[in-house]
Design an enzyme around this catalytic site. Structure first.
Site, PDB file in Angstrom:
ATOM      1  N   HIS A  29       0.829  -1.213   0.000  1.00  0.00           N
ATOM      2  CA  HIS A  29       0.000   0.000   0.000  1.00  0.00           C
ATOM      3  C   HIS A  29       0.862   1.262   0.000  1.00  0.00           C
ATOM      4  O   HIS A  29       0.673   2.162  -0.831  1.00  0.00           O
ATOM      5  CB  HIS A  29      -0.924   0.001   1.219  1.00  0.00           C
ATOM      6  CG  HIS A  29      -1.764   1.231   1.349  1.00  0.00           C
ATOM      7  ND1 HIS A  29      -3.071   1.279   0.938  1.00  0.00           N
ATOM      8  CD2 HIS A  29      -1.481   2.472   1.823  1.00  0.00           C
ATOM      9  CE1 HIS A  29      -3.561   2.487   1.161  1.00  0.00           C
ATOM     10  NE2 HIS A  29      -2.611   3.230   1.700  1.00  0.00           N
ATOM     11  N   GLU A  30       1.796   1.343   0.951  1.00  0.00           N
ATOM     12  CA  GLU A  30       2.594   2.564   1.057  1.00  0.00           C
ATOM     13  C   GLU A  30       3.540   2.729  -0.130  1.00  0.00           C
ATOM     14  O   GLU A  30       3.792   3.844  -0.586  1.00  0.00           O
ATOM     15  CB  GLU A  30       3.373   2.579   2.377  1.00  0.00           C
ATOM     16  CG  GLU A  30       2.492   2.611   3.619  1.00  0.00           C
ATOM     17  CD  GLU A  30       1.532   3.799   3.668  1.00  0.00           C
ATOM     18  OE1 GLU A  30       1.773   4.810   2.973  1.00  0.00           O
ATOM     19  OE2 GLU A  30       0.526   3.718   4.388  1.00  0.00           O
ATOM     20  N   HIS A  84       1.785   4.573  -2.812  1.00  0.00           N
ATOM     21  CA  HIS A  84       1.842   6.031  -2.742  1.00  0.00           C
ATOM     22  C   HIS A  84       3.159   6.554  -3.329  1.00  0.00           C
ATOM     23  O   HIS A  84       3.186   7.578  -4.010  1.00  0.00           O
ATOM     24  CB  HIS A  84       1.715   6.504  -1.288  1.00  0.00           C
ATOM     25  CG  HIS A  84       0.338   6.393  -0.727  1.00  0.00           C
ATOM     26  ND1 HIS A  84      -0.771   6.911  -1.357  1.00  0.00           N
ATOM     27  CD2 HIS A  84      -0.118   5.829   0.434  1.00  0.00           C
ATOM     28  CE1 HIS A  84      -1.851   6.677  -0.610  1.00  0.00           C
ATOM     29  NE2 HIS A  84      -1.477   6.020   0.468  1.00  0.00           N
ATOM     30  N   HIS A 116       2.946   6.586  -6.987  1.00  0.00           N
ATOM     31  CA  HIS A 116       2.155   7.730  -7.438  1.00  0.00           C
ATOM     32  C   HIS A 116       3.081   8.935  -7.657  1.00  0.00           C
ATOM     33  O   HIS A 116       2.938   9.688  -8.626  1.00  0.00           O
ATOM     34  CB  HIS A 116       1.081   8.055  -6.398  1.00  0.00           C
ATOM     35  CG  HIS A 116      -0.120   8.752  -6.957  1.00  0.00           C
ATOM     36  ND1 HIS A 116      -1.331   8.770  -6.316  1.00  0.00           N
ATOM     37  CD2 HIS A 116      -0.312   9.470  -8.088  1.00  0.00           C
ATOM     38  CE1 HIS A 116      -2.207   9.464  -7.036  1.00  0.00           C
ATOM     39  NE2 HIS A 116      -1.601   9.904  -8.115  1.00  0.00           N
ATOM     40  N   GLU A 132      -6.313   7.773  -1.451  1.00  0.00           N
ATOM     41  CA  GLU A 132      -6.020   6.396  -1.046  1.00  0.00           C
ATOM     42  C   GLU A 132      -6.411   5.364  -2.100  1.00  0.00           C
ATOM     43  O   GLU A 132      -5.951   4.229  -2.055  1.00  0.00           O
ATOM     44  CB  GLU A 132      -6.731   6.072   0.270  1.00  0.00           C
ATOM     45  CG  GLU A 132      -6.241   6.859   1.469  1.00  0.00           C
ATOM     46  CD  GLU A 132      -4.783   6.600   1.803  1.00  0.00           C
ATOM     47  OE1 GLU A 132      -4.298   5.490   1.541  1.00  0.00           O
ATOM     48  OE2 GLU A 132      -4.125   7.517   2.320  1.00  0.00           O
ATOM     49  N   TYR A 177     -11.153   7.015   3.444  1.00  0.00           N
ATOM     50  CA  TYR A 177     -10.602   5.661   3.342  1.00  0.00           C
ATOM     51  C   TYR A 177     -11.652   4.686   2.805  1.00  0.00           C
ATOM     52  O   TYR A 177     -11.374   3.869   1.928  1.00  0.00           O
ATOM     53  CB  TYR A 177     -10.086   5.180   4.706  1.00  0.00           C
ATOM     54  CG  TYR A 177      -8.717   5.708   5.047  1.00  0.00           C
ATOM     55  CD1 TYR A 177      -7.570   5.155   4.484  1.00  0.00           C
ATOM     56  CD2 TYR A 177      -8.554   6.770   5.922  1.00  0.00           C
ATOM     57  CE1 TYR A 177      -6.309   5.640   4.793  1.00  0.00           C
ATOM     58  CE2 TYR A 177      -7.304   7.268   6.235  1.00  0.00           C
ATOM     59  CZ  TYR A 177      -6.181   6.691   5.665  1.00  0.00           C
ATOM     60  OH  TYR A 177      -4.933   7.189   5.961  1.00  0.00           O
TER      61      TYR A 177
END
Length: 671
Positions: free
Chosen positions: A464-465, A468, A471, A493, A605
């Site tokens: 998940h992180e 980011h 991105h 998110e 979220y």
């Protein structure tokens, strides 16, 4: 031939004086530009004299500001951390002053009023529209008296939020237990704990950091130990209660001055959701539909607890408490799905998992990662790793730098997050400044005889992180303000939540896994159990997320000047999540999101999960590792940053209006 990155990485041999000097120079440059624009006569007000210098200064200074403020959360040097906090305060105060300058507003607004924005480049026009909205939201249309009042309130709010976050990130309380009280925790975990003598008894020290909290709540058989630790964990940072209450009052006052019904109404104006009503309808509807399933899930856990208490000859209180959920969920997974996280983590040693995860990102997004040797990387701590990222599809150009800071240490940011050090933008000479970002997390450190092993939930966090970070690395915008995760708060998110699905994909899990001793991949049977267990206790989990979102929304829509945030938090905790908070606790004191930028936005979220499900199941489900679909995702979603509205990005990628159908199908068992 090895290619050389066209721009250097950051130099983290930075001192407290340098941090102070960075912000001083930023303020000096920005002030000079603003003064020059504010002094323009009507006949001098042109695109070249207004838009160009505003864009240039924002592009050139954004990275310096982000770097200087990030050091408070990651630097191992207490002096540098303090300098970073002071620098952030100083720049916030200056920034508030500048955004409230009426002379600057008059010049820029006059230019906007007389300019046909349709004749400008898309990002130029968008920047000016955003400025116009920002002016109104900063109250520059108000009288001088109201502007002064608003400015002072914003300054105080900034101070309060920084103080809250400083307390939260530096929280260092601990609690001690005997070895018998830690029954159920393995020798490796206990052996890694600090010890101290108390009244002649050897005690083991547990902190409020996640590498201590999560294993204890999942594995410790002693209910009182879990209760004592959970109560301490949910009572940490009690000094932050007063800071939160003050922030809520200030936000309410600011919203009223600007003419908004509430702080939430003010915040949501620039989000995808647009209104308090749409958010309330969304969260209330989900909470209603999830309640019955949540009650059933709690009954299942209650039965497991009753059975265990009988076997241990211990009294059964007839309840599932907050310190019970992780423990009995673990037992449920082991019994029903034979999902033993302690066995699963043996297949996810941190270093090989990261390497393979980056290979998946490389394949799907068309990238190439190159690790910079430790002797050539100037980092802020010896544990930190540095990677170069290169395009591997189009022009093979340099995409940016990525840092990984993955282990806990004193006074470090306590959770997992992406830190954007440098946004990308196009310089005046046409060259692109590449982005720089870090993933910061707190996974268990390796020992002398065992590597850092990740539970499956930690693999999900890692994916998940890193999403980011991708991105940021993939973003290609003209201006820094539109770079990467600068999208609407309730869309930010969605890209990373979408990428979590790879952690429940059989092909990806097989590829990611490697037993730390044998090198064997995880078995098909274990993969099948992981996938089937994905939605175990999904109702409880989603209700907990909804509780946070509903608390946040109630807090920021209330007109009650004497609102008791502790009562609101604990009442809603029990009502929405169906599980009460520990007695006397104050969970809102460590709810960093609503003091660190997610105020009136935590609902995002769950909101963004709807869109993440649509993207994944509509595009990637048939072939999760498809480079063609991945490249389309990179071009349509990641590359655009916030240069377009999130809803338009979704339509471009999906080729249609987004729908909740995929989300409903994914969660069919809990509808």
């Amino acid at each position: 031939m090895t290619r050389v990155a066209p721009q250097p990485a950051l130099d983290f041999s930075i001192t407290d004086d340098q941090v102070a000097n960075i912000i001083a120079s930023v303020i000096e440059e920005e002030l000079a530009t603003n003064n020059a624009i504010a002094a323009l006569k009507p006949e001098e007000q042109t695109y070249e004299t207004i838009v160009v210098p505003l864009a240039r200064i924002e592009n050139n200074l954004s990275g310096k500001i982000q770097l200087a403020s990030s050091l408070s959360q990651i630097s191992p040097d207490a002096v540098v951390r303090e300098a970073s906090v002071e620098a952030e305060k100083k720049y916030e105060e200056f920034s508030i002053e500048q955004t409230m300058r009426h002379d600057l507003y008059e010049v820029i607004q006059e230019f906007i009023n007389k300019t046909d924005l349709s004749t400008l480049d898309h990002e130029d026009a968008r920047m000016l529209k955003k400025m116009e909205t920002s002016f109104r939201r900063n109250g520059l249309h108000l009288s001088q008296e109201k502007r002064d009042e608003f400015k002072e309130l914003r300054k105080r709010l900034s101070e309060v939020c920084i103080e809250y976050m400083k307390n939260w990130s530096r929280e260092s309380s601990s609690i001690t237990f005997t070895k018998d009280e830690l029954e159920g925790l393995d020798d490796d975990f206990i052996g890694g704990l600090d010890t101290r003598e108390e009244d002649g008894v050897k005690k083991y020290v547990l902190t409020m950091k996640y590498p201590d909290v999560r294993p204890l709540l999942k594995l410790c058989k002693n209910e009182n130990t879990r209760k004592v630790h959970m109560t301490a964990f949910e009572s940490r940072n009690r000094e932050n209660v007063a800071l939160l209450d003050e922030a809520v009052k200030i936000r309410r006052e600011c919203a009223k001055i600007l003419g908004y019904k509430s702080h939430a109404a003010y915040v949501l104006e620039v989000k995808m959701a647009k209104s308090v009503e749409s958010v309330r309808n969304f969260v209330d509807d989900l909470a209603t539909r999830l309640k019955e399933a949540g009650i059933k899930e709690i009954e299942i856990l209650k039965n497991l607890k009753e059975e265990e208490k009988a076997l241990r000859n211990e009294p059964f209180d007839g309840k599932i408490n907050s310190w019970d959920t992780s423990y009995y969920e673990r037992i449920l997974l082991e019994k029903k799905y034979s999902v033993d996280q302690e066995q699963i983590k043996k297949y996810f040693s941190l270093e090989p998992t990261i390497q393979k995860m980056l290979e998946i990102y490389a394949k799907v997004l068309g990238l190439r990662f190159v690790k910079v040797p430790s002797d050539k990387a100037v980092v802020w701590h010896e544990d930190v790793q540095l990677f170069e990222c290169w395009d591997d599809v189009e022009d093979k150009s340099f995409s940016g730098y990525m840092y990984l800071d993955l282990f806990p240490r004193d006074s470090k940011y306590p959770h997992a997050a992406c830190f954007p050090f440098q946004p990308s933008y196009i310089k005046e000479d046409g060259e692109r400044v590449a982005p720089i970002a870090a993933m910061v997390a707190n996974f268990t450190k390796p020992t002398a005889d065992k590597p850092s092993l990740l539970k499956h939930e930690e693999v999900v966090t890692l994916f998940h992180e890193l999403g980011h970070v991708m991105h940021h690395l993939c973003s290609r915008t003209k201006y820094a303000r539109f770079h990467g995760t600068s999208v609407e708060g309730d869309f930010v998110e969605a890209p990373s939540q979408m990428l979590e699905n790879w952690c429940y994909d059989s092909k990806s899990l097989k590829y990611l896994s490697s037993h730390f001793e044998t090198g064997e991949p995880i078995s098909d049977e274990m993969i099948d159990l992981i996938i089937k267990s994905k939605n175990v206790n999904a109702a409880i989990s989603n209700l907990r997320q909804l509780f946070f979102g509903i608390f946040d929304m109630e807090l920021h829509t209330s007109d009650d000047e004497n609102l008791d945030s502790n009562k609101l938090y604990n009442d809603l905790r029990e009502k929405v999540s169906l599980i009460a908070a520990p007695e006397g606790s104050c969970g809102q004191a460590a709810f960093g999101h609503i003091m660190g930028g997610y105020d009136a936005g935590y609902y995002g979220y769950m909101w963004s999960k709807v869109f993440s499900s649509d993207m994944f199941y509509s595009k990637f489900e048939e072939n999760t590792l498809s480079p063609e679909v991945g490249y389309s995702y990179r071009k349509c979603i990641l590359e655009k940053g916030s240069s377009k509205d999130g809803m338009d990005l979704l339509k471009d990628f999906l080729g249609r209006e987004p729908s909740s159908d995929a989300f409903m199908r994914e969660n069919i068992g809990i509808n």
